[in-house]
Every structure is written in C-alpha cells, then in structure tokens.
Design a protein around this motif. Structure first.
Motif, PDB file in Angstrom:
ATOM      1  N   SER A  39       0.831  -1.209   0.000  1.00 34.87           N
ATOM      2  CA  SER A  39       0.000   0.000   0.000  1.00 34.87           C
ATOM      3  C   SER A  39       0.864   1.257   0.000  1.00 34.87           C
ATOM      4  CB  SER A  39      -0.941   0.028   1.207  1.00 34.87           C
ATOM      5  OG  SER A  39      -0.221   0.299   2.393  1.00 34.87           O
ATOM      6  N   ARG A  40       0.358   2.301  -0.630  1.00 34.00           N
ATOM      7  CA  ARG A  40       1.079   3.577  -0.656  1.00 34.00           C
ATOM      8  C   ARG A  40       1.228   4.151   0.743  1.00 34.00           C
ATOM      9  NH1 ARG A  40      -1.941   6.329  -5.808  1.00 34.00           N
ATOM     10  NH2 ARG A  40      -0.856   5.171  -7.444  1.00 34.00           N
ATOM     11  N   ARG A  41       0.212   3.943   1.573  1.00 37.53           N
ATOM     12  CA  ARG A  41       0.273   4.484   2.927  1.00 37.53           C
ATOM     13  C   ARG A  41       1.485   3.935   3.673  1.00 37.53           C
ATOM     14  NH1 ARG A  41      -4.537   3.101   6.963  1.00 37.53           N
ATOM     15  NH2 ARG A  41      -3.549   1.057   6.800  1.00 37.53           N
ATOM     16  N   HIS A  68       3.855  -2.118  -6.679  1.00 34.06           N
ATOM     17  CA  HIS A  68       3.419  -1.595  -7.981  1.00 34.06           C
ATOM     18  C   HIS A  68       4.413  -0.563  -8.502  1.00 34.06           C
ATOM     19  CE1 HIS A  68      -0.696  -3.186  -7.022  1.00 34.06           C
ATOM     20  NE2 HIS A  68      -0.627  -3.446  -8.306  1.00 34.06           N
ATOM     21  N   SER A  69       4.855   0.320  -7.600  1.00 35.98           N
ATOM     22  CA  SER A  69       5.789   1.361  -8.014  1.00 35.98           C
ATOM     23  C   SER A  69       7.138   0.768  -8.409  1.00 35.98           C
ATOM     24  CB  SER A  69       5.964   2.372  -6.875  1.00 35.98           C
ATOM     25  OG  SER A  69       6.941   3.331  -7.201  1.00 35.98           O
ATOM     26  N   LEU A 174       2.790  -5.748 -12.574  1.00 39.31           N
ATOM     27  CA  LEU A 174       3.234  -6.862 -11.745  1.00 39.31           C
ATOM     28  C   LEU A 174       3.529  -8.085 -12.603  1.00 39.31           C
ATOM     29  CD1 LEU A 174       0.798  -6.686  -8.671  1.00 39.31           C
ATOM     30  CD2 LEU A 174       2.881  -5.385  -9.116  1.00 39.31           C
ATOM     31  N   GLU A 175       2.658  -8.345 -13.573  1.00 37.63           N
ATOM     32  CA  GLU A 175       2.854  -9.500 -14.451  1.00 37.63           C
ATOM     33  C   GLU A 175       4.137  -9.366 -15.269  1.00 37.63           C
ATOM     34  OE1 GLU A 175      -1.762 -10.934 -15.232  1.00 37.63           O
ATOM     35  OE2 GLU A 175      -0.884  -9.389 -16.515  1.00 37.63           O
ATOM     36  N   GLN A 176       4.409  -8.169 -15.760  1.00 41.09           N
ATOM     37  CA  GLN A 176       5.626  -7.940 -16.533  1.00 41.09           C
ATOM     38  C   GLN A 176       6.873  -8.103 -15.664  1.00 41.09           C
ATOM     39  OE1 GLN A 176       6.063  -7.152 -19.951  1.00 41.09           O
ATOM     40  NE2 GLN A 176       3.943  -7.844 -20.054  1.00 41.09           N
TER      41      GLN A 176
END
Length: 500
Positions: A39-41, A68-69, A174-176
């Motif tokens: 999570s970003r938080r 994700h980032s 994420l898949e990549q």
C-alpha cells in the motif's frame, strides 16, 4: 530468510527501520536497500520516517516504494503508458457497454471496481490470484449476474486495446515484473505487510528474495483481512525462515489484550505468537447504542464493519457538532476536512504524495489558484513526495493562502458546518480528533479511544459460514486492537452482532 511477526502495536515499522539503520552504519549504500509494501500508505510512512531518521533526502532511497511502483520503475515506462479512466471509457464506448467504474484503492492489494461492475473485478481477480478466468468468474459469484460471454469479450477487448496503444494497468506491471524477472540486485530487502500479498505479489517477493543477499519478510497473519480481495495469508503462514516475534505491544492495555486474544485464539489457521500488553489496564465499556457515547474529549477512532454503518456514525457525529474525517466513505464533509488537513500541512512545510495533493487541488479555483492543465497533477511519479515549492515550480500552484481563502471551492454549506464546529471549540487545520472508518480501512491506525460497532452484515455472516470462518474473526481482532486507553463496544443496533 528472516520472518518478523509484528502483533498489533509492537512497533514493526520501527523495528524494520532500526535494521535499515544497522545496514547503513555497516556501509551499505541507501540505493542497495529495498523496502517494499503493497500500500502507498505503508510505503509513504517508511520513506518519510527513513528520510527524517537518517537525515537523508528521500531520493537517496530509490527502492523504498510499493510493489506496484517498483514494477513501474523497473519497466522504465512513462506515466503516459498507464491506463486511465479516459482509456477505460474508450473501451466501454467501443464495446457499447455501461462505463467502467474502476478506481485504485489505497488501503489494499487490489482494485475496487464499484457496485454492479463485475467485468473488471473478475478479470483482475483472476490475474492477481493467478487462476483461470473461468475459475475467478465462478468463485466470485458473478455467474449469478453476468454472462460468461461478456466477461470473455471484455477481457479480449482490454488486451487488444492496451496492446494497440502500448498501455499498462497496475496488474500488467506486476505481471511484466514476474515474466521478465525485473527484480533489482540488492544487499538487503524488506517486504512489509506480507500477510496481505496476493499470489502474483508473492511471485514478485520470491524474485526479490532471490536477487537480494538478505531478505526480511514482515507481517502478522492475525491481521490478514484482505482474502476477499486476493490476499494469500496461507502462503505467509507456510513461509520457512528464521522467525522473530516482536513480543511487546506499546499500544494495547491489559483488558483489551485479554478480550482480543480470546477472539484470535479461535482462529484455526495461524502462527501462534505470544506478546505482552502494556502494564495499564485500560477500560472496556459496553454501550446499548453509539449516540450515547461522549466524544467531546480525546482522540477517537470510530469503527464499523460496513460502509453503511460508517455513514450512520458520520450522521451522529455531525449532529453532535464535531469535526471528523472519514476518507473511505467518500463523504463530502470528510473530503473537505482531508483537503484542509493536507493543505495546511503543505503550508507548514510538509510533503505529500500526488494523490493527497489532488484532494487539496480539488477545492481550488482553476487559473486563479491552480494553473490550467495541472488540476490532476499529470505525469508525476505517484510515490514522489511533493512540498509547496515543488507544486509552485512544477505543478501549477499559484498561491499559499490559508484554507479559508485558499480553498475557495469548498461549498458554502460545508463552510457553515465548519464554522459551527469552530464555535463549539473544534480546531480547523490540523487532523480532527475523530476519524471514522470501516475496520478494513483502519488497519495500522490507533487512537486513545476506540468505538467499535458489533453489527454484522448478513452477507458477511453468510460468507463466513460458507467459506472462511477465520476471516471475520481476524477483522474484529483488528478492531479490538486499535485503542491505547479506552475501548467502547456497542451492542448490535440494526443487524445480527458478531460474537466477540
């Protein structure tokens, strides 16, 4: 592999940052240390605390970010390559189906696509859980409302659309990452909140672990409350490594510890862990209803199992004339309060991620307060921390006035409500004393006083009886472990109650 189990209030983030400090002191460069969360938080908290504690610029920690980032960074693509609401609208118009309502949710490892929109939900669930699309379709119950042929059509159309325009959604990244093994080479990697990772994110974590000299996996299976969104807590429970349990809670008083442990010990699948509560007894008080609870003093966290019950709490707090925030419900008053808090924090020299700044920009006038073309803060690294000078120089900010004049688009009725609260002694500009949330939205939060509704929705009750009986116990365990002093439990008012 090191596994760190952090029960509620045991200072898991502090422990991890202490370990980071040790590696820095031993000569490991900041850019050889990874700290990843879903999570970003959590990622924002880690990078902010690290930069402050180690007296370094946040940019010196390039691998302190969300998973994700990290995938986005390693793919080396532009923000222009990310699917937006506009792109989803194009697809829905092309297919001649109602618009998608998908939006990224901050508090979980998932994407929430809104009520009634099952196409994207089913497609994304299949991908993050690494299961066939048909299995996700049947498992989700979507077959009762949506034809399989429609799911297949939308899936094919999205793939074709993204390929034709070289676009990626968050799950694509994420898949990549997994398909091309894009894990960075690190001296040490920390993966936080691991109990909430989905099967696809666990594949990322495995690659990160293999590419790192040392790895720390941190979390608490007792607080795993996102299975419905794809989280795989069993993977975390099965992990093999050197285990350390953080055994002292700095939050939970004795009486709260007793009632919460009685509940969590009813969970059948978990890692047993012993930890100590604070010496203070604290208090646990039962109430016949929520309106009778006095909220006039201290910090409060008001919790409910469903958004409907959260809205009920909001209305009661408004009637009492208190300020509050309630980010997860989308309440306009809560949105305004959040905008004020963010803006005043920026004015005081604080830094915020773009997602927060957009909330403040929403209440500023175009052209006179924010330059044309900058309302949405385009083409920005979503994990970058922005201060007021950054916003003025790069993102169209044209002023630094106090909220009362600087957020001119706050509706008149909300200004009147805020003025009434001020007359009752509430302070505007900082974080309100009262925060209202679903239990899911409050994981990681704490307050001196917690009010917890025990109303239990029929769908949740049916889901527990049919599938994972442990999940709801974990949800209410999270609710029971948020208070530092006083825990106020409310008997069921509208629905069947959960048995604590």
């Amino acid at each position: 592999m090191h596994i760190i189990l952090g029960p509620p209030g045991t200072g898991k983030t502090t422990k991890l940052l202490t370990l980071v400090e040790g590696y820095l002191e031993s000569g490991v460069p900041p850019d050889r240390i990874g700290y990843f969360a879903f999570s970003r938080r959590a990622a924002h908290e880690a990078i902010t605390r690290a930069a402050t504690r180690f007296k370094k610029d946040a940019k010196q920690f390039p691998y302190f970010r969300t998973l994700h980032s990290l995938a986005f960074r390693q793919m080396q693509i532009s923000p222009r390559n990310i699917m937006t609401r506009m792109h989803y609208d194009e697809v829905s118009e092309w297919l001649k189906i109602p618009p998608f309502h998908g939006f990224e949710v901050e508090e979980g490892p998932f994407v929430d696509f809104g009520l009634g929109d099952k196409y994207l939900e089913v497609i994304d669930m299949a991908r993050i859980c690494c299961i066939p699309l048909k299995d996700a379709y049947l498992r989700s119950g979507a077959h009762k409302r949506v034809d399989w042929s429609m799911i297949e059509m939308v899936d094919r159309a999205l793939k074709k659309f993204k390929a034709s325009k070289n676009l990626f959604d968050y799950t694509d990244m994420l898949e990549q990452f997994v398909a091309h093994d894009l894990a960075p080479s690190l001296d040490v990697a920390f993966i936080d909140e691991a109990q909430d990772l989905s099967p696809l994110q666990w594949k990322m974590a495995d690659l990160i672990e293999k590419a790192s000299k040392e790895t720390y996996i941190a979390g608490d299976d007792d607080q795993a409350i996102y299975r419905w969104a794809g989280a795989d807590v069993e993977y975390f429970i099965r992990l093999d490594g050197k285990i350390q349990v953080l055994d002292q809670s700095y939050r939970i008083p004795q009486t709260h510890h007793q009632i919460s442990q009685q509940l969590i010990n009813r969970v059948s699948s978990r890692r047993p862990k012993e930890f100590r509560a604070r010496e203070e007894n604290g208090s646990v008080v039962w109430h016949p209803d929520s309106i009778s609870v006095d909220l006039t003093e201290g910090s409060w966290l008001l919790l409910a199992r469903t958004k409907q019950m959260v809205k009920h709490l909001e209305e009661e707090v408004k009637v009492k004339g208190h300020l509050y925030t309630s980010k997860l419900t989308g309440s306009a008053v809560s949105d305004v309060m959040q905008a004020i808090e963010i803006w005043e924090d920026l004015r005081a020299g604080g830094s915020r991620i773009a997602q927060d700044v957009r909330i403040a920009y929403k209440y500023m006038e175009l052209r006179s307060q924010v330059a044309h073309g900058f309302k949405t803060i385009p083409n920005v690294d979503e994990d970058r921390l922005l201060n007021i000078n950054d916003l003025k120089q790069e993102f169209g900010l044209l002023h630094d006035e106090p909220w009362s004049t600087g957020l001119r688009r706050i509706p008149v009725e909300y200004k009147q409500y805020l003025e009434a609260c001020i007359k009752k002694g509430e302070k505007i500009g900082g974080k309100p004393r009262i925060h209202i949330s679903t239990i899911h939205g409050a994981k990681g939060a704490e307050a001196d006083n917690v009010l917890l509704l025990t109303d239990y929705s029929p769908p949740a009750k049916a889901m527990q009886e049919k599938h994972h009986a442990d999940d709801e116990k974990r949800v209410f365990y999270v609710g029971l472990t948020r208070a530092k002093q006083n825990l106020h439990l409310v008997h069921p008012m509208f629905t069947a109650g959960f048995k604590l």
